[in-house]
Structures are given as structure tokens and as C-alpha cells.
Design a protein around this motif. Structure first.
Motif, short mmCIF file in Angstrom:
data_model
loop_
_atom_site.label_atom_id
_atom_site.label_comp_id
_atom_site.label_asym_id
_atom_site.label_seq_id
_atom_site.Cartn_x
_atom_site.Cartn_y
_atom_site.Cartn_z
N LEU A 197 0.86 -1.18 0.00
CA LEU A 197 0.00 0.00 0.00
C LEU A 197 0.90 1.23 0.00
N LEU A 198 0.66 2.11 -0.95
CA LEU A 198 1.38 3.39 -1.00
C LEU A 198 0.41 4.48 -0.57
N THR A 199 0.87 5.37 0.25
CA THR A 199 0.02 6.50 0.62
C THR A 199 0.22 7.59 -0.41
N ALA A 200 -0.89 8.06 -0.95
CA ALA A 200 -0.84 9.14 -1.95
C ALA A 200 -0.32 10.41 -1.29
N VAL A 201 0.19 11.30 -2.09
CA VAL A 201 0.69 12.57 -1.58
C VAL A 201 -0.41 13.63 -1.70
N ASP A 202 -1.63 13.23 -1.33
CA ASP A 202 -2.78 14.10 -1.49
C ASP A 202 -3.17 14.87 -0.24
N ILE A 203 -2.43 14.68 0.85
CA ILE A 203 -2.69 15.47 2.05
C ILE A 203 -1.41 16.22 2.42
N ALA A 204 -1.58 17.30 3.14
CA ALA A 204 -0.44 18.15 3.48
C ALA A 204 0.56 17.41 4.35
N TRP A 205 1.84 17.63 4.08
CA TRP A 205 2.91 17.03 4.87
C TRP A 205 2.96 17.73 6.22
N ARG A 238 8.10 8.85 -6.57
CA ARG A 238 8.41 8.46 -7.96
C ARG A 238 9.39 7.29 -8.01
N LEU A 239 10.43 7.34 -7.18
CA LEU A 239 11.41 6.24 -7.13
C LEU A 239 10.76 4.95 -6.66
N LEU A 240 9.92 5.05 -5.66
CA LEU A 240 9.25 3.88 -5.13
C LEU A 240 8.33 3.24 -6.17
N ARG A 241 7.53 4.06 -6.84
CA ARG A 241 6.63 3.55 -7.88
C ARG A 241 7.41 2.93 -9.03
N HIS A 242 8.49 3.57 -9.40
CA HIS A 242 9.32 3.04 -10.49
C HIS A 242 9.88 1.67 -10.10
N ALA A 243 10.37 1.55 -8.88
CA ALA A 243 10.93 0.27 -8.43
C ALA A 243 9.86 -0.82 -8.44
N ASP A 298 3.36 9.86 -11.62
CA ASP A 298 3.09 11.27 -11.41
C ASP A 298 1.96 11.38 -10.40
N PRO A 299 2.26 11.73 -9.13
CA PRO A 299 1.22 11.79 -8.12
C PRO A 299 0.12 12.79 -8.44
N GLN A 300 0.44 13.85 -9.18
CA GLN A 300 -0.59 14.82 -9.54
C GLN A 300 -1.65 14.20 -10.43
N CYS A 301 -1.25 13.28 -11.29
CA CYS A 301 -2.19 12.59 -12.16
C CYS A 301 -3.23 11.87 -11.32
N GLU A 302 -2.79 11.15 -10.31
CA GLU A 302 -3.72 10.43 -9.45
C GLU A 302 -4.55 11.38 -8.60
N THR A 303 -3.95 12.44 -8.14
CA THR A 303 -4.67 13.40 -7.32
C THR A 303 -5.84 13.99 -8.10
#
Length: 143
Positions: free
Chosen positions: A47-55, A73-78, A132-137
Motif C-alpha cells: 500500500l502506498l500512501t498518496a501525496v494528497d494530504i499536506a505534509w 516516484r522512485l518507489l513507484r518506479h521500483a 506522477d502523483p498529480q495525475c492520481e490526485t
């Protein structure tokens, strides 16, 4: 490994793969990646957590918001390169929990053919914006 031997389900937060990805990100060192991917391949689901909430900083996190997207990006690529299954979890609070549980339920469903013939290639869709996390967001429900 000990937990998996004693329990039907094990949830691991921060596996060797994250250590390998950070090693690549911080030191441009990919030596840990192959072993980490071998270990990760033993998990039914990542499970990857999206970068859709504020850090938000906590007492243990040294990095800042600027690290999220390149590490993601590195994690998804791997994971994609190794053809390992993963699901991205979106939203906050109950929505994020529901997203994670839905992915877990799907991973646990019995497969019609758990061992396809070696000659049958696994279907894999990769869009021009994968990683591209923005694409999913843009495609995820707004919270």
C-alpha cells in the motif's frame, strides 16, 4: 519473517524497500534495491500512501515536503519495474482507511487462476504519466 510464520496477516510499515529507495534518493546508491525488491516480492500487497494530504513534521521525520514526490516516484518506479502489486491509498481519516481496506480485500479475493501458464504474459497497463502523483490526485475523489 517470524511474524509471518506465526500469523495469517502481517502489516509492515517501512520495509527494506523504503530503505533502498532512500539510499538511492540520498546517496545515488542502488546497491540495496535488488535485495529489497526480492524481499518485497514476498508480500501479497504493498500500500502506498498518496501525496494528497499536506505534509506535517513529527518528532522523528527529518525530511520535508520537498522529498515526498521524488521518493514516491522512485518507489513507484521500483515496484512497477519489478512488476510487484501495489495500491495507492487516498483521502484522509475514514476515507483513507476505507481505501486501504478495499485494496486489502481485493488482494485477498481468491484468484480464478492463481498460476497462469508461463507463456501467458501478465497484463500490465502503464500510462504516460505513471509515477506522477498529480495525475492520481486529479483522478481521486476530493476530501
Amino acid at each position: 519473517e517470524r511474524a509471518a510464520a506465526a500469523h495469517e496477516f502481517v502489516v509492515a510499515d517501512t520495509t527494506a524497500l523504503m530503505v533502498a529507495v532512500y539510499s538511492e534518493f540520498l546517496f545515488d546508491d542502488r546497491r540495496l534495491l535488488a535485495g529489497a525488491l526480492r524481499a518485497q516480492s514476498g508480500y501479497a500487497l504493498t500500500l502506498l500512501t498518496a501525496v494528497d494530504i499536506a505534509w506535517q513534521a513529527d518528532a522523528h521525520q527529518r525530511d520535508g515536503a520537498h522529498v515526498r514526490e521524488p521518493v514516491d516516484r522512485l518507489l513507484r518506479h521500483a515496484l512497477t519495474s519489478a512488476e510487484l502489486p501495489f495500491s495507492v491509498v487516498y483521502g484522509s481519516g475514514p476515507q483513507r482507511r476505507a481505501s486501504a481496506l478495499a485494496a486489502i480485500r481485493t488482494a485477498l479475493l481468491p484468484q480464478a487462476d492463481p498460476a497462469p501458464a508461463a507463456s501467458t504474459p501478465r497484463w500490465r497497463w502503464v500510462c504516460e504519466r505513471c509515477g506522477d502523483p498529480q495525475c492520481e490526485t486529479l483522478l481521486s475523489p476530493k476530501t
